[in-house]
Design a protein around this motif. Sequence first.
Motif: not given
Length: 279
Positions: A116-131, A142-150
């Motif tokens: 289940e993704i809904k309501g999850k807090n997520i960190l993504i590293i990168g900001a390219g096409g796959a990102t 439905g992810a709750k929060n997605i932060d991006i570190y690039n």
Amino acid sequence: MKKLFAVLGNPIGQSMSPQMHNDLFAYYNIDAHYHPLLVKVESLADAVKGLKAIGASGFNVTVPHKSSIIPLLDEIDPLAREIGAVNTVVNQDGKLIGYNTDGPGFLKGLNRLLPEIKGKNILIIGAGGATRAIYFTLAKAGAKNIDIYNRTAARAQELINSCSFPVISNAVSMERAEGSLDQYDLIIQTTLIGMFPNTGEKPLDLEGVKSGCVVCDIIYNPLETMFLHNAKKKGLPIQNGIDMFVFQGAIAFEKWTGIFPDTDRMKKNVLKQLGGTIC
């Protein structure tokens, strides 16, 4: 009459898709063949026109054509249009319809570890096409929060600003990301950091990550990056890039044939092509 499928890209010799899909066609007794086609940027329009003219049943699209192919197609799936990239095309009664199965493929592969993704807090590293494909798909899910570190914060913010799906997101620095690891349920590494031959590199330190956090790296050469190795040492569930590759291909295969294929068989095929060992 044998159906024709293909993958368009440049370079294309390294693609594992032809062997993977041709094995599936044989396994399901489908009279079809999948060809790798080297297509230069200036020849893309002619290639698409030619495939349509000869009645190709469908094709994949890889770098550098995933965005530039969009105006050459008859119809674009809404998610693919949002992402701004197409990697799968279906010929439906002479109409070429474009889809993006990269993000959905990542999500479907991830479901084995995180149902289940809904309501999850997520960190993504990168900001390219796959990102972008992954970020948009997780936001839509439905992810709750997605932060991006690039490394380039402006690029991360640009990606966040372009997403129309309702999700809380922040472009964060390495220091902020490392200082907030205890809040994330899922961390996804989407850059080239740690890819062969630079296998000793890692994008950030995992000290402070919370127990049970799922850690993914979309790289599959090596099969276990230093980033994943460190996560595994902490007892965290990990996933490399093979699942994303396999499931994006499985979704494409289903769109072409109506059959969702045996992904375990696909994974074994890919591992065989990679040599089945950690590089």
